[in-house]
Structure formats: C-alpha cells, structure tokens
Scaffold this motif. Structure first.
Motif, PDB file in Angstrom:
ATOM      1  N   THR A 111     -10.064   7.199  -9.116  1.00 43.70           N
ATOM      2  CA  THR A 111     -11.263   7.717  -9.781  1.00 43.70           C
ATOM      3  C   THR A 111     -10.938   8.482 -11.052  1.00 43.70           C
ATOM      4  OG1 THR A 111     -11.144   9.671  -8.369  1.00 43.70           O
ATOM      5  CG2 THR A 111     -12.559   7.875  -7.632  1.00 43.70           C
ATOM      6  N   ASN A 112      -9.692   8.974 -11.156  1.00 42.50           N
ATOM      7  CA  ASN A 112      -9.316   9.712 -12.362  1.00 42.50           C
ATOM      8  C   ASN A 112      -8.628   8.816 -13.393  1.00 42.50           C
ATOM      9  OD1 ASN A 112      -6.942   9.245 -11.027  1.00 42.50           O
ATOM     10  ND2 ASN A 112      -6.177  11.355 -11.163  1.00 42.50           N
ATOM     11  N   GLU A 113      -8.665   7.484 -13.169  1.00 43.26           N
ATOM     12  CA  GLU A 113      -8.046   6.564 -14.117  1.00 43.26           C
ATOM     13  C   GLU A 113      -8.850   6.521 -15.412  1.00 43.26           C
ATOM     14  OE1 GLU A 113      -8.064   1.919 -14.014  1.00 43.26           O
ATOM     15  OE2 GLU A 113      -6.343   2.618 -12.864  1.00 43.26           O
ATOM     16  N   ILE A 114      -8.155   6.480 -16.506  1.00 47.57           N
ATOM     17  CA  ILE A 114      -8.829   6.459 -17.797  1.00 47.57           C
ATOM     18  C   ILE A 114      -9.619   5.153 -17.944  1.00 47.57           C
ATOM     19  CG2 ILE A 114      -6.825   5.478 -18.999  1.00 47.57           C
ATOM     20  CD1 ILE A 114      -7.599   7.275 -21.387  1.00 47.57           C
ATOM     21  N   LEU A 115     -10.854   5.270 -18.393  1.00 44.42           N
ATOM     22  CA  LEU A 115     -11.734   4.119 -18.514  1.00 44.42           C
ATOM     23  C   LEU A 115     -11.512   3.385 -19.827  1.00 44.42           C
ATOM     24  CD1 LEU A 115     -15.029   5.801 -17.219  1.00 44.42           C
ATOM     25  CD2 LEU A 115     -13.374   4.435 -15.925  1.00 44.42           C
ATOM     26  N   ASP A 116     -11.909   2.105 -19.862  1.00 52.96           N
ATOM     27  CA  ASP A 116     -11.720   1.292 -21.062  1.00 52.96           C
ATOM     28  C   ASP A 116     -12.379   1.924 -22.275  1.00 52.96           C
ATOM     29  OD1 ASP A 116     -10.404  -0.431 -19.437  1.00 52.96           O
ATOM     30  OD2 ASP A 116     -11.774  -2.123 -19.680  1.00 52.96           O
ATOM     31  N   GLU A 117     -13.609   2.425 -22.105  1.00 53.42           N
ATOM     32  CA  GLU A 117     -14.311   3.010 -23.254  1.00 53.42           C
ATOM     33  C   GLU A 117     -13.622   4.266 -23.766  1.00 53.42           C
ATOM     34  OE1 GLU A 117     -16.972   3.755 -19.541  1.00 53.42           O
ATOM     35  OE2 GLU A 117     -15.676   2.168 -20.357  1.00 53.42           O
ATOM     36  N   GLU A 118     -12.952   4.995 -22.837  1.00 58.34           N
ATOM     37  CA  GLU A 118     -12.198   6.180 -23.265  1.00 58.34           C
ATOM     38  C   GLU A 118     -10.967   5.759 -24.064  1.00 58.34           C
ATOM     39  OE1 GLU A 118     -12.893   9.465 -19.838  1.00 58.34           O
ATOM     40  OE2 GLU A 118     -11.828   7.675 -19.188  1.00 58.34           O
TER      41      GLU A 118
ATOM     42  N   ALA B 184       0.564  12.023 -30.855  1.00 62.82           N
ATOM     43  CA  ALA B 184       0.113  12.723 -29.651  1.00 62.82           C
ATOM     44  C   ALA B 184      -0.852  11.849 -28.850  1.00 62.82           C
ATOM     45  CB  ALA B 184      -0.548  14.051 -30.029  1.00 62.82           C
ATOM     46  N   ILE B 185      -1.719  11.116 -29.566  1.00 67.13           N
ATOM     47  CA  ILE B 185      -2.658  10.225 -28.881  1.00 67.13           C
ATOM     48  C   ILE B 185      -1.908   9.089 -28.205  1.00 67.13           C
ATOM     49  CG2 ILE B 185      -4.537   8.571 -29.236  1.00 67.13           C
ATOM     50  CD1 ILE B 185      -5.572  10.432 -31.456  1.00 67.13           C
ATOM     51  N   ARG B 186      -0.892   8.525 -28.897  1.00 64.29           N
ATOM     52  CA  ARG B 186      -0.080   7.474 -28.286  1.00 64.29           C
ATOM     53  C   ARG B 186       0.582   7.987 -27.011  1.00 64.29           C
ATOM     54  NH1 ARG B 186       3.069   2.835 -29.372  1.00 64.29           N
ATOM     55  NH2 ARG B 186       2.351   2.636 -31.517  1.00 64.29           N
ATOM     56  N   GLN B 187       1.145   9.208 -27.089  1.00 64.60           N
ATOM     57  CA  GLN B 187       1.809   9.790 -25.932  1.00 64.60           C
ATOM     58  C   GLN B 187       0.817  10.013 -24.789  1.00 64.60           C
ATOM     59  OE1 GLN B 187       5.016  10.293 -25.432  1.00 64.60           O
ATOM     60  NE2 GLN B 187       4.683  11.147 -23.382  1.00 64.60           N
TER      61      GLN B 187
ATOM     62  N   GLU C 105       1.018   8.210 -21.050  1.00 62.97           N
ATOM     63  CA  GLU C 105       1.024   8.961 -19.802  1.00 62.97           C
ATOM     64  C   GLU C 105      -0.053   8.448 -18.841  1.00 62.97           C
ATOM     65  OE1 GLU C 105       0.606  12.993 -21.023  1.00 62.97           O
ATOM     66  OE2 GLU C 105       2.690  13.182 -21.715  1.00 62.97           O
ATOM     67  N   GLN C 106      -1.087   7.822 -19.409  1.00 55.22           N
ATOM     68  CA  GLN C 106      -2.150   7.224 -18.595  1.00 55.22           C
ATOM     69  C   GLN C 106      -1.863   5.756 -18.271  1.00 55.22           C
ATOM     70  OE1 GLN C 106      -4.789   8.573 -17.273  1.00 55.22           O
ATOM     71  NE2 GLN C 106      -5.023  10.553 -18.281  1.00 55.22           N
ATOM     72  N   GLY C 107      -0.660   5.284 -18.630  1.00 56.56           N
ATOM     73  CA  GLY C 107      -0.295   3.908 -18.316  1.00 56.56           C
ATOM     74  C   GLY C 107      -0.804   2.901 -19.324  1.00 56.56           C
ATOM     75  N   ILE C 108      -1.132   3.356 -20.550  1.00 62.47           N
ATOM     76  CA  ILE C 108      -1.654   2.472 -21.595  1.00 62.47           C
ATOM     77  C   ILE C 108      -0.585   2.292 -22.668  1.00 62.47           C
ATOM     78  CG2 ILE C 108      -3.488   2.101 -23.275  1.00 62.47           C
ATOM     79  CD1 ILE C 108      -4.459   2.203 -20.388  1.00 62.47           C
ATOM     80  N   LEU C 109      -0.243   1.028 -22.946  1.00 59.62           N
ATOM     81  CA  LEU C 109       0.747   0.718 -23.971  1.00 59.62           C
ATOM     82  C   LEU C 109       0.044   0.215 -25.227  1.00 59.62           C
ATOM     83  CD1 LEU C 109       3.440  -1.146 -21.836  1.00 59.62           C
ATOM     84  CD2 LEU C 109       3.352   1.281 -22.443  1.00 59.62           C
TER      85      LEU C 109
END
Length: 469
Positions: free
Chosen positions: A415-422, A444-447, A451-455
């Motif tokens: 439930t705390n996974e970052i959403l696509d729109e975010e 900082a945004i890339r980092q 951390e949320q598992g987004i490459l």
C-alpha cells in the motif's frame, strides 16, 4: 498433456485416472489441534493446496476433505495442564489453525470434519471389522488383527519382522501380535469418553481418518495425502482397516511430501528450534513463504532457513515488479488496436506449455516456478521496447494470473508503493530541475526514485522509467 502422480504404494509415477470423470475425491490428514502450527505443519497444507488448485485448473471438480483430530492423548494432556476441558482447547486451536491457514493464502477445505462429530460412524466401522474377524476386544480395548490382513506393510514397505513402532503405536501384552494396533481405547479416569459396545472409551488415531473419509468421500477415494511422517504407521493402518472392511482399495493414489528441516536440523521443541507460522508471517509475506515451501519438489526433503526465505522474498519482489512494469506500459500505451506481437506470443505460449508440463509431471513446482521467472525475464525485456502491443501485455498478465492461481506466489502491491502518477510527477520535476540546471535537485529525485525501486534511463527521446525487475 496428461497428469502423472507418483504413487507411494507402487513407487511409480502413474497416469492419473479419477474414479468418476471430471471429479476428484481427495482426503488430506489434518492437524491434531493442541498447539499453534509450525512451518513443518504448514508444508503439507501449502503443497496440497497447490495440488487442489492445479486439479481445479485442469477442470476437475475437487471434493477436498481435511479433518481435525479434536480428541487425542496430547489434547487431553494439554487441556489438563491448562485447566480447561479438551473440547475448549481443541476449539481454540482449530480457530488458530484456520487463521494461520488463511494467512498463508490457503483456502480452507470445504469440509473440515471433527472426529468428535463422527463417533457413531467410528463405532460402526470397528464393529464391522470385528464381525469380519479383523478386530478383537481385550480388557475394554479393541485391536486390529494385522495377521488377518495379508497386505499389511505394503504401503510403507515395512518388514513386519523388523517394525519400529512409531508414535501412538502401543506395544501391549493384551495384543495377539505386537504389530496389532488399537481401534478403541478404554476410558481412563478423568478423560473424555463415549459409550460403545466395548465400554466407555474413545477411538484410536488411525480409525478416525478411515471413518471420516468413508463418511464424506466413500469407500474408495482418488487421492490420499499427508507428510511422509504419516506413511507409517498412520496411513498403513488406515489402508489396512479400510480395505479389510470394504474389500476394495482405500485410495488409488497415495501422496506424501518430504520432511522439512530447519537449518539442516530436525525441528524439535526439545531443541527449541520450532518456527511457528504466525511468527514467520510477521517477517515475510504469504507469497514468499509459499515460494520457499514450493522451491523443492514436494517429495524431496526441504531445508528451511533464513537464506531460503530471503531468496524467496527477492523472487516474489521480482515478479511483483515485473507486473508493475507491465501495468505501467499498458497505462502509457495508446494504440489499443494493434494485434498481438506474434514473436512474443509464441514465447508466452512456450512458457505456458512448459509450466503445464512441469505441473503435470507429479506437480513439479520448482520447475514451474522457473517457468514463471522465464516469463518475468521475457516480459521485462518486452516492456523495454519502444513499441509494445497492449494485447500481448494482457497475455503476459493472464499467464501470470494462471500461474498464480496454482502457486499463490505473486504478492499484491504494497500500500505504500509509489504510484505511477507520483512517478510521472517526480519525473517532470526532475526534467524541470535539469532545464533550470538544478543538478543537485535532479540527482536527489533520481535517488528518491531508485530507493522506491524505480530506474531511470535518459535517452535522446526523453527520460524513460521502469520498476526494478
């Protein structure tokens, strides 16, 4: 394709042929309810859940029965220690079992019979054995006459001259033969008991499952399953008394899962190394636990360890991330009119065929899971292409769903996974920061996204993103 099951009785894989077309009768020995279940108890629960799931996926109507042994020496002893009666204790731990079973995403058996609800069936069963000369009474106890049943020992491969008596097999001077086992126990003072033709008492362990299986599934069933520890004496005795009474096979296919060790040691309360399911579920999700339990073929020993759980956790995360990648590409692909990608469609069909081949080869879950990861790899690579076909992405999702309906190893998004729109908003913020030459903010945004598992991948066509596979 045809389903083959290893039959403990014949020591061979056999083509599965149900008694009634399109239907399967399946009895799995349930727990003796006097304590919380540990991970060793959970192993057959998950394995036979998968067996039932796959039989259902093949189109069978599965009549699945798993009992609760709610009267037993251990229950009586624990109840006396706790200062409550046996029924209160067993009722409590039945509810605890159902809770733990649900926490592992196992659907409860449609029928969970209690031994105490079938006393008359059990008494009639024993009387039938006595009438046919397979049982005798001595001192208020009733015993099965093993010498009268010539096939005794065939299921477990035991040599009757060298039998080592397992738990609940009592050596008693009142027996005609040391191998004879108890069908009815004379009541001891203070114990729960029922009236019978042989006096007040309660049933032996083995007769319970025979009577319950007959009551719900008939005199011959398709599949009888449990852990290897029940092969002897429990299943051997079940088979003997059922076939002695009915003059026909008790079960056509006997299935036994292998032993579970913890860190290469046998789990034992005396060693203090028992891991209860409800403690484990606090650390890992149900899908990771199921993947760990299914990582070895069900007939093979399983060494349960922290490393195994961490590998399973990483595996389920890979699958979950792949599904998120697919969903993201579907959400960002506008050309819904495109036909399926023929090359990728062939890959999907090949993986599906491999999955079913492995499952139909005696429920080979490790190789079925490997097929699942092949789909992860192919789907992730497909999602990285500039042009994808929505129909093909949907086919990937459908195959994942089909696999998961059997194995239950795909976790729901946290439930705390970052959403696509975010992600899209942060991606735009990074683009704006780069245009403004605010490099620290962009980094900082890339980092934050990593951390949320987004490459992220910066390309001449713009910045693309994907979830870690």
């Amino acid at each position: 394709m045809s389903l083959y099951i290893y039959n403990t009785l014949t020591r061979e894989k056999e083509l599965f042929k149900p008694i009634r077309s399109g239907e399967v009768s399946m009895y799995v020995c349930g727990p003796t309810v006097y304590d919380y279940i540990h991970i060793g108890n959970a192993l057959p629960v998950v394995i036979f859940d998968v067996v039932r799931n796959y039989l259902t996926q093949l189109g069978y109507n599965v009549h699945y029965v798993s009992n609760f042994t709610d009267v037993d020496d251990k229950i009586i002893k624990r109840a006396n220690e706790s200062g409550i009666n046996a029924q209160e204790l067993s009722s409590k731990y039945i509810q605890e079992f159902l809770q733990d079973e649900t926490s592992l995403h196992v659907d409860p058996a449609p029928v969970h019979p209690l031994v105490t609800d079938f006393m008359q069936d059990i008494i009639q069963f024993i009387q039938g054995l006595m009438d046919k000369g397979f049982a005798y009474e001595n001192g208020g106890d009733v015993f099965f006459r093993t010498t009268a049943f010539k096939a005794y020992g065939k299921l477990s491969g035991q040599n009757l001259e060298e039998l080592q008596y397992g738990i609940r097999v009592e050596v008693d001077k009142r027996k005609e033969n040391p191998q004879d086992f108890v069908l009815w126990k004379q009541a001891k003072e203070g114990e729960v008991a029922w009236d019978s033709p042989w006096g007040s008492g309660r049933p032996g362990w083995h007769i319970e499952c025979s009577a319950l299986a007959k009551a719900h599934l008939g005199e011959t069933i398709d599949i009888h399953g449990a852990g290897a520890d029940l092969q002897f004496p429990h299943h051997e005795c079940e088979k003997a008394q059922s076939e002695a009474l009915h003059d026909k096979p008790f079960a056509n296919y006997w299935m036994h899962n292998g032993y579970l060790n913890l860190n290469n040691e046998k789990m034992s309360k005396s060693l203090g190394n028992v891991v209860n399911v409800r403690d484990l579920i606090k650390k890992y999700n149900a899908e990771s636990i199921r993947m760990a339990l299914l990582s070895s073929h069900y007939r093979s020993p399983l060494n349960f360890s922290h490393d195994l759980m961490e590998q399973a956790k990483a595996g389920t995360t890979r699958i979950s991330n792949c599904l998120a990648n697919i969903q993201h590409r579907l959400a960002t692909t506008n050309d819904v009119e495109k036909d399926a990608d023929e090359n990728m469609q062939q890959v999907i069909e090949s993986i599906a065929q491999k999955f079913h081949q492995k499952m139909q080869d005696d429920f080979n879950t490790p190789d079925a899971i490997t097929a699942c990861f092949e789909l992860v790899t192919e789907a992730n690579q497909y999602c990285e292409q500039d042009e994808v076909h929505p129909i093909t992405l949907q086919q990937c999702l459908q195959l994942f769903e089909q696999m998961n309906d059997v194995l239950g190893i795909v976790p729901k998004p946290e439930t705390n996974e970052i959403l696509d729109e975010e992600v899209e908003q942060l991606l735009q913020d990074r683009i704006d920061a780069r245009k403004a030459k605010q490099w620290d903010k962009a980094d900082a945004i890339r980092q934050q996204l990593e951390e949320q598992g987004i490459l992220l991948e910066d390309t001449p066509q713009g910045t693309r993103w994907k979830r870690k596979g």
